[in-house]
Design an enzyme around this catalytic site. Structure first.
Site: not given
Ligand code: NOJ
Ligand code: CA
Length: 580
Positions: A222, A280
């Site tokens: 993310d 790893e």
């Molecule tokens: C991207 C994620 O896909 C989204 O759903 C989220 O709200 C934001 N990042 C924050 O983590």
């Protein structure tokens, strides 16, 4: 030395070097909306496990699970309060282990979603930071600064949260007085970690190993473009074009500098370290970047050979539905990713954007990024949208590289527009006071059986977001084995894609259509793909039709004709590489 790992099921997974992810079709499961086993109206791990055979039948290679870690769920789990626990909402660690074993037995890989840019404000690290004085090591795990102005009562800079409002919130000191500010790119309940701090880096290596030991095949990462901020945290004035997708998460065609919190060079050192951690382990594990930067040549920096393996192709997702735009983005993608030796990736929908069965019919007056709802202008025509979505998917699944599907798109689900205000849960909706609808419309629990409670999503009929009455028609059991259904089209495309090894093939534009304003046509191995994005019917090249997103008709010339907004695959004989 390679770690043992808890390698569950599927012995093939131990082959190092087969790099399965290069051609994989990866299916995104949004756990709260996929399948609910315990009847509380929120999808869970046991629900997912019970439905994995349907995904095997669909023909995907891997599933990516959006976060199921312990979380107060203020951003649907992208606000993690404990990275090594399963949230009780979704089940237990034993449920997770069973999910992984079942998936591996079915030949499906499992990709977890790592959220390293920020934690939940409930995380014990943040609570410790709040309980510790300014300048303490506990505070240094996050990004705390003094405010501007005489009393420090103005935020440290002018950055705006992706979800709306300031990127800073002020905390109260032990004496009850207003004190320092902390940075949050997203909601105030999602404080950003300080990735300049080696302690933070080490903790995440431990977390990666924890899940790799439990058998996951990799991570979708993310906000992989946000973790390092420009030194000095300078003010930023966004150019107008970047102000969409909630404040500049990404935008096509921007040739502007990245904001001081996106795409800073320092992030790449982190990916080199993570690459080493994955190496790893036995088998090929994968790192997929969510990196909203532009242009594609910059995205490709995330997937250099010693960094991550794949990055989502948001340029492709947002490319216009015109022959010219599609050819341009496909060429650019193959060139940019190919230049660093990475596979091109393709994606049309996910849990953050308007489903492509609606998006592809959106008018300019209902922009992507804000969501759509009852009061939006220019609502998409569902018939046109689905038709285009099927054509776009049929085109996408013939491209070489790796593709991502988002749960429900194989049923042709549209965005849910008519959600009542009272049902909405996206923090974007609250932080913009309803100015932006946000993402709930693509997150409605999916239909499995037309006649069952909650269309088979939940045994009690409960559903955390209301499902529209017209969704019975989209239910999986109404489409399974039905010629012409969207599900059948996906299954056929995936089976052919695998059988004809299109993922590892090469794209060659058909010269006769190379400049067409209506038609996108290419060859990949022995399949010729023709997509008609124009308004007139098009005569198809010779060959047996393998797949059609809309029925073809025999024209007056006795040849099959392809309708507007449709795609067909045609079998030809594969020419030897030397003749290409
Ligand atoms: C991207 C994620 O896909 C989204 O759903 C989220 O709200 C934001 N990042 C924050 O983590
Ligand atoms: Ca449940």
């Amino acid at each position: 030395m390679a770690r043992k790992g808890n390698d569950k099921g599927n012995g093939k997974r131990n082959d190092k070097g087969n790099e399965w992810w290069r051609t994989a079709v990866i299916y995104q499961i949004y756990p709260r909306s996929f399948a609910d086993a315990n009847g509380d109206g929120i999808g869970d791990l046991r629900g997912i496990t019970s439905r994995l055979p349907a995904l095997q039948r669909l023909g995907v290679d891997a599933v990516w699970l959006s976060p199921f870690f312990r979380s107060p769920q203020r951003d649907a789990g992208y606000d993690v309060s404990d990275y090594t626990e399963v949230d009780p909402l979704f089940g237990t660690m034993a449920d997770f282990d069973r999910l992984v074993t079942t998936a591996h037995d079915l030949g499906l890989r499992v990709i977890a979603d790592m959220v390293p840019n920020h934690t939940s404000s409930d995380h014990k690290w943040f609570q410790e930071a709040l309980a510790s004085p300014p300048g303490s090591p506990q505070r240094d795990r996050y990004i705390f600064r003094n405010g501007r102005g005489r009393n420090g009562d103005r935020p440290p800079n002018n950055w705006r949260s992706v979800f709306g409002g300031s990127m800073w919130d002020r905390v109260t000191g032990a004496d009850g007085q207003p004190e320092q500010w902390y940075l949050h790119i997203f909601d105030s309940s999602q404080p950003d970690l300080n990735w300049e701090n080696p302690w933070v880096r080490e903790r995440f290596k431990d977390i990666l190993r924890f899940w790799l030991d439990r058998g996951v095949d990799g991570f979708r990462v993310d906000v992989a473009h946000g973790m390092i901020k420009k030194a000095g945290l300078p003010d930023y004035r966004p150019p107008k074009a970047v102000a969409s997708m909630g404040g500049g998460q990404g935008q096509k065609d921007q040739e502007v500098d990245d904001p001081p919190y996106w795409g800073q060079d320092g992030v790449h050192e982190i990916w080199r370290e993570w690459h080493e951690v994955l190496a790893e382990y036995p088998g090929d594990r994968v790192l997929c970047a969510e990196a909203w930067v532009a242009p594609l040549a910059k995205v490709a920096l995330w997937v250099r050979p010693d960094e991550m393996n794949q990055a989502f192709n948001f340029d492709y997702m947002f490319a216009g539905w015109t022959a010219k735009d599609q050819r341009r983005v496909i060429d650019e993608s193959i060139a940019a990713f190919g230049a660093v030796g990475a596979p091109a990736t393709w994606v049309l929908s996910n849990h953050d954007v308007i489903r492509h069965a609606s998006r592809l019919a959106l008018g300019a007056d209902s922009p992507q990024g804000d969501g759509i709802g009852p009061r939006s202008k220019g609502k998409p025509d569902p018939v046109l949208g689905l038709r285009r979505a099927r054509a776009a998917t049929a085109l996408m699944l013939a491209l070489p590289g790796s593709a991502y599907l988002y749960q429900g798109e194989e049923l042709g689900l549209p965005e849910v527009i008519e959600l009542p205000d009272s049902a909405r849960q996206d923090p974007t909706w609250f932080r913009t006071r309803g100015r932006k609808y946000g993402r709930d419309g693509c997150r409605v629990p999916i239909p499995w059986e037309a006649a069952a409670p909650a269309y088979g999503f939940s045994p009690t009929g409960a559903s955390w977001l209301p499902q529209p009455p017209e969704w019975a028609a989209y239910a999986r059991d109404r489409q399974e084995g039905v010629p012409g259904s969207t599900l059948t089209m996906y299954e056929t495309a995936l089976r052919l894609r695998r059988g004809k090894r299109l993922g590892s093939g090469t794209l060659e534009w058909l010269p006769e259509f190379a400049r067409s304003t209506a038609v996108v046509a290419f060859r990949n191995r022995d399949v010729v793909v023709v997509a008609n994005l124009g308004r007139a019917w098009v005569t198809l090249p010779e060959g047996r039709i393998l797949l059609e997103s809309e029925p073809t008709h025999i024209g007056r010339n006795g040849r099959p004709m392809l309708a507007p907004d449709a795609t067909a695959w045609i079998e030809t004989t594969e020419r030897p590489a030397s003749a290409r």
